[in-house]
Design an enzyme around this catalytic site. Structure first.
Site, PDB file in Angstrom:
ATOM      1  N   LYS A 183      -3.553  46.817 -30.061  1.00 12.15           N
ATOM      2  CA  LYS A 183      -2.840  46.443 -31.277  1.00 12.15           C
ATOM      3  C   LYS A 183      -1.707  45.507 -30.857  1.00 12.15           C
ATOM      4  O   LYS A 183      -1.071  45.722 -29.821  1.00 12.15           O
ATOM      5  CB  LYS A 183      -2.290  47.713 -31.945  1.00 12.15           C
ATOM      6  CG  LYS A 183      -1.586  47.477 -33.279  1.00 12.15           C
ATOM      7  CD  LYS A 183      -1.166  48.817 -33.908  1.00 12.15           C
ATOM      8  CE  LYS A 183      -0.517  48.632 -35.283  1.00 12.15           C
ATOM      9  NZ  LYS A 183      -0.131  49.930 -35.893  1.00 12.15           N
ATOM     10  N   SER A 218      -1.622  50.645 -40.655  1.00 15.74           N
ATOM     11  CA  SER A 218      -1.364  49.306 -40.156  1.00 15.74           C
ATOM     12  C   SER A 218      -2.277  48.879 -38.995  1.00 15.74           C
ATOM     13  O   SER A 218      -2.387  47.684 -38.728  1.00 15.74           O
ATOM     14  CB  SER A 218       0.087  49.209 -39.668  1.00 15.74           C
ATOM     15  OG  SER A 218       0.317  50.067 -38.569  1.00 15.74           O
ATOM     16  N   SER A 230      -1.016  55.298 -39.669  1.00 14.19           N
ATOM     17  CA  SER A 230      -1.516  53.969 -39.304  1.00 14.19           C
ATOM     18  C   SER A 230      -2.664  53.934 -38.303  1.00 14.19           C
ATOM     19  O   SER A 230      -3.277  52.885 -38.111  1.00 14.19           O
ATOM     20  CB  SER A 230      -0.373  53.102 -38.770  1.00 14.19           C
ATOM     21  OG  SER A 230       0.376  52.600 -39.843  1.00 14.19           O
TER      22      SER A 230
END
Ligand SMILES: [Mg+2]
Ligand SMILES: [Zn+2]
Lengths: 97, 477, 490
Positions: free
Chosen positions: C78, C153, C177
């Site tokens: 990420k 997210s 997330s």
């Protein structure tokens, strides 16, 4: 409504965010919606309840006081990310005291 | 009815750790700009703080030295505000629960009276970087070498009632942190800085509105700033105005304080516990370990100097005003006349240091040499007067006391025959005065002493000279 | 079955048996990313050349007898994890040109385990969002239906893993997330116990809630990543001294005899009926594996979202104060003085959702509101933790749905922040308490969208969650389903 455009302005200034005048009403309305969501907390009885600042019930670890060496090559790598720098300094528009 | 000034001080003391409070960057002063930085103190995204053990121990040492409560659990908070020398956009500080709670400091004022000043709290926090306004024409340069240096902020009660009390408090605090070796106390480099809260009131009435004067970095500036502020506030109050609570800066060149308008706008620091740091929990044993390592503190040392060396309170106070001076004294005085040593240190040595602008730590005369000088007085190798000459050479040029005495031929003349010879020559040269003296003009005795001492180039043993001179003069010719 | 259809553990076996090389594997995945990702936009930055260098090195090391646990296995991070020398944007315009001079601990640990880094994955800006639409680098598409959001997210991570662009990825979870996008994309994702995975070098959203975790196709693959990711880090004061674990080694623990709690609060109004149905079926499956189902209560779950939207923005408003255009990051060209520099740089650098949260956070901390909002929320946080404490005195795990709805359409909620926030209604309490939770794929809607169930455990029950997930996945095949994606010639 507790989130007036004035509240938005004051809060934005605290947070150093330039919001266009035209957006203020819309932002105020969205923030008001969030405020309604968080206002639900006031209905929860919390008398005598301890605060919880952190999930870990541990104590702060301490670091041994030892200084590591630093060199200019390393510093210059840090400075490379700076939008404006000169003579090893980060530059900002002149600050008048 | 006259005005009474009420003063409280907030003192920021840089702790003399090797590394910064939350990262392992060196704290050394005077490096190339931004050399002593890393992801943590530059506030790069994702970098996290870890607390320096030595900063904690130094805070504990201070707390113990002022008899304060040491909080077993203290909390680091974030003080949020934007400033270019504050890289994270917040300062990590202790807010609601500081490491050091209430304590006190005992002052001896100029008139010899004592006064207790309360210490409200002392908390750990990080220093900010430096803004350089002069280097560029349109920009301010930011140097973050100092960002993250550990500070102990010591907050006093509003207990001081005159500029001189404030100065006495600050000096005592300054001596204390150096005694404890928790700070170098260097005021020029900003290791020891003071903010003063000053207000006026009619005696017995509640406190008035205060102004906070920021960043006073000398004892003299503190005194001047308070004096100026007293006048300013008095003028306002007596003309029916109101003192505004605000932050002010002291302009050392003009000797006045002025309002920092810019910083006043919306001071809402939004303190909250720093979620990157956990509660600082201190075990009893940890505190006791620090206690055991504490040096003898100024008040205890003063007491001991009075008892062990038989010194008056004033002398003991001066000699223990810094740990370095006290240590120096103890080397010099051991086994010698303690009062003689005290007089020499307080008079000649401190005087010379003062004139040359040096500190005892950088004294050009090593304690061992000072001690030897006094030994030579005591063993009558030189007179006290000659000793001053030796001292001047020692202070200016260094070298060994005995070498100076030999090289300059300053050894005292103690041979009675040699002294008698000198005296006889003087008497022979001044027959008129001898006659006058013998006719009853006693005052001329001093004249002969002076002449004979001069003839000996000051080296004649004064007592012997006196004795032999009197014998010669009183002897009928 | 093609190479990219294998999970991490399978690929590891193939590498160990030398049936494939790391270079082949890396080349294959890079090629697949180039041909499939244009329709998903799950990557922000590719690490192509460097990945091949790492792969060559891995092959050499294997030839030299290295037995590093994840040697030669491609992964992606990420874009919230700092990678030395490789742009790290956090999904924001603010960090468009930011090159970290250091590696996050998670990056370092996975590299030391031998992984090959393919690139950096798209995400909601500063991890603030539940749909991946707040990214400055474009919304990510759900591989199961590209009209739908992948969740957020960690939406880029979830989409990339689901689309077989990478066998496994890292994510972070502040309010759901990892788990919510894992549920929307039909993959397995673990939010570990707070303190087990170092936060050093991971760009902070809300420090007391953030936790990094693995996102992969199975619990077994997640365990492999956790073996490397978890561990004490002296650079993170909130890292737990006993953070390390033996996740893979604990996978074979039987489900039989476990007490599994079901909280009716998770099946209340607003839960999609197909999700309710599939999650109840999954619970029945666990029962059939020998677990005992016990009703529990989590009465304060209803106000978890409210507490979260005080605490997370409060911390975020302060964490994001460092983005001032001075030392790195976006700097406005339209500023004449310092205040304008701050205000314009931050306005231009941050997107609308980030600004909104900074405003809310600044507001709840400001003078006069601190007690009513911030302190109150911290007290409610205590109550939420107490709910879990009471429940875990009775049960070993709690099971429920991960999300109230399946993946929703792009743009469906962008104008209504609160409805977006409610997408995390089942995941947020876990972060407030700091306990671990795992999303497992447990079915599909009639429209073909994945459904996820959430297993929640007590502090340090991460190993147990993965073991139960593994047992469930041995008995089911939901996690093996793959979306039908065309390769486009890029
Ligand atoms: Mg302070
Ligand atoms: Zn540093």
């Amino acid at each position: 409504m507790s989130f007036t455009t004035d509240t938005v302005k004051r809060t934005a200034s605290l947070a150093r965010l330039a919001l266009p005048e035209a957006d203020l009403a819309h932002v105020a309305q969205q923030l008001e919606g969030i405020l309604v969501l968080i206002e639900k907390l006031s209905a929860v009885p919390t008398e005598g309840v301890e605060i919880m600042a952190h999930p870990l019930e541990l104590q702060q670890p301490l670091r041994e006081d030892r200084a590591d060496g630093r060199d200019l090559a390393g510093r210059d790598i840090y400075l490379k990310n700076a939008p404006v720098s000169a003579d090893g300094l980060f530059l900002v528009p002149k600050v008048i005291e | 009815m006259s005005w009474e000034v009420v003063i409280g001080l907030e003192v920021h003391v840089q702790l003399n750790t090797q590394s910064k409070i939350f990262c392992s960057c060196p704290t050394r002063y005077g490096a190339e700009p931004n050399l002593h930085t890393c992801p943590v103190c530059l506030a790069l995204p994702g970098a996290l703080p870890v607390l320096n053990a030595a900063a904690v121990d130094k805070a504990i040492a201070f707390g113990l030295a002022v008899g304060a409560e040491i909080n077993r659990r203290s909390i680091f908070a974030r003080k949020n505000y934007f400033y270019p020398d504050l890289p994270k956009g917040y300062q990590i500080s202790q807010y609601e629960i500081p490491i050091v709670g209430r304590g006190q400091l005992l002052l001896t004022l100029a008139d010899g009276t004592e006064k207790v000043v309360g210490i409200t709290r002392a908390h750990l926090e990080e220093d900010a970087g430096k803004s350089l306004h002069e280097a560029f024409s349109a920009e301010t340069g930011i140097d973050l070498n100092r960002a993250g240096t550990p500070l102990l902020e010591i907050v006093s009660e509003p207990d001081m009632r005159s500029p001189s009390e404030a100065v006495a408090y600050l000096k005592k605090l300054h001596a204390l942190v150096r005694y404890l070796d928790i700070s170098d106390g260097n005021m020029q480099e900003g290791s020891f800085r003071c903010d003063a809260n000053v207000s006026l009131r009619r005696a017995g009435e509640p406190f008035g509105t205060r102004a906070e004067i920021k960043n006073l970095n000398s004892f003299r500036f503190l005194e001047k700033a308070i004096e100026y502020e007293m006048e300013r506030q008095q003028d306002i109050l007596e003309s029916g105005g109101k003192v505004v609570q605000e932050t002010r800066l002291f302009d050392a060149n003009k000797g006045e304080t002025r309002s920092m308008r810019s910083k006043e706008e919306a001071n809402d620091y939004r303190y909250f516990p720093d979620p990157d740091l956990l509660p600082l929990v201190l075990e009893e044993s940890h505190i006791e370990t620090v206690r055991a390592s504490l040096p003898e503190l100024p008040d205890a040392k003063k007491q001991r100097f009075m008892e062990a060396y038989g010194l008056p309170a004033y002398d003991a106070g001066v000699l223990t005003s810094s740990r370095a001076l006290a240590d120096y004294y103890e080397v010099v005085a051991e086994g010698l006349d303690a009062k003689l040593a005290a007089n020499w240190l307080m008079g000649d040595l401190l005087g010379a240091l003062n004139r040359s602008g040096a500190e005892i730590e950088s004294c050009p005369v090593p304690a061992g040499q000072m001690r030897k000088l006094l030994q030579r007085i005591q063993d009558e190798t030189i007179s006290g007067k000659i000793a001053k000459e030796v001292f001047d050479v020692l202070f200016e040029q260094g070298a060994d006391v005995d070498d100076i005495i030999e090289r300059k031929g300053l050894r005292q003349i103690t041979d009675p025959a040699a002294i008698a010879r000198l005296i006889d020559e003087v008497l022979a040269k001044n027959p008129g005065q001898v006659a006058d003296y013998r006719a009853g003009k006693d005052k001329l005795f001093g004249f002969f002493v002076g002449q004979a001492m001069k003839a000996s180039q000051g080296k004649a043993n004064p007592e012997q000279l006196n004795r032999i001179l009197r014998e010669r003069l009183d002897q009928p010719s | 079955m093609e190479l990219h259809d294998h999970g991490l553990a399978d690929l590891r076996r193939l590498l160990q048996k030398k049936e494939i090389s790391a270079v082949e594997l890396t080349t294959h995945f890079l090629q697949r990313i180039r041909s499939v990702d244009p329709q998903l936009r799950s990557f922000i930055t590719l690490n192509g050349e460097n990945a091949l260098v790492q792969a060559h090195r891995a092959d050499r090391q294997r030839a030299d007898g290295s037995t590093q646990a994840l040697l030669g296995l491609p992964i992606a991070h990420k874009d919230i994890f700092s990678t030395r020398g490789l742009r790290t944007t956090c999904g924001s315009r603010m960090l468009e040109n930011y090159i970290p001079p250091f590696d996050a601990t998670v990056v370092e640990r996975l590299e030391q385990a031998g992984t090959v880094l393919l690139g950096k994955l798209n995400m909601d800006e500063f991890a603030m969002g539940s749909s991946n639409e707040t990214s400055h680098y474009g919304a990510v598409r759900n591989p199961w239906d590209t009209r739908m959001v992948p969740g957020g997210s960690s939406g880029g991570s979830a989409a990339a893993v689901a689309a077989r662009l990478v066998p496994a990825a890292t994510g972070t979870d502040t309010g759901g997330s990892i788990r919510q996008p894992a549920a929307f994309c039909g993959i397995t994702g673990l939010k570990p116990t707070y303190g087990r995975v170092s936060r050093y070098g991971m760009i902070a959203f809300a420090s007391s809630l953030d936790q990094a975790g693995p996102m992969a196709r199975s619990a077994e693959d997640c365990a492999l990543l956790m073996d490397a990711m978890a561990g004490h880090d002296p650079r993170d004061s909130t890292s737990h001294p006993q953070a390390a674990g033996q996740f893979s080694a604990a996978l074979d623990r039987p489900v039989r005899g476990l007490r599994i709690g079901v909280a009716e609060e998770f099946f209340a109004d607003g839960l999609d009926s197909q999700i309710a149905e599939q999650v109840r079926a999954a619970i029945a499956q666990l029962e059939s594996l020998g677990a005992r189902i016990v009703p529990v209560h989590l009465p304060h779950n209803a106000v978890a979202v409210s507490a979260y939207y005080v605490l997370a923005p409060a911390e975020a408003s302060s964490n994001l104060a460092r983005f001032d255009g001075v030392r790195y990051g976006h700097r406005s060209q339209h500023a004449d003085n310092l205040q304008e520099l701050y205000q314009q740089s931050r306005f231009e650098g941050f997107g609308a959702e980030v600004r909104r949260r900074i405003l809310i956070g600044s507001y709840v901390l400001s003078a006069g509101y601190y007690d009513a909002y911030y302190l109150k929320a911290q007290k409610v946080r205590s109550l939420i933790r107490e709910d879990f404490r009471r429940a875990f005195a009775e049960v070993d795990l709690i099971v429920g749905p991960t999300t109230p709805t399946p993946a929703f359409a792009l743009d469906a909620k962008t104008e209504d922040p609160v409805s977006m926030y409610l997408a995390d209604i089942y995941t947020i309490a876990v972060n407030l308490a700091g306990i671990p939770a795992l999303n497992l794929p447990c079915g599909f809607t009639r429209e073909g969208l994945p459904i996820g169930m959430q297993l929640m455990g007590n502090y340090f029950a991460d190993e147990l969650l993965l073991a139960v997930g593994h047992a469930y996945q041995q008995a089911t095949s939901w996690h093996l389903q793959r979306p039908d994606l065309a390769e486009v010639q890029g």
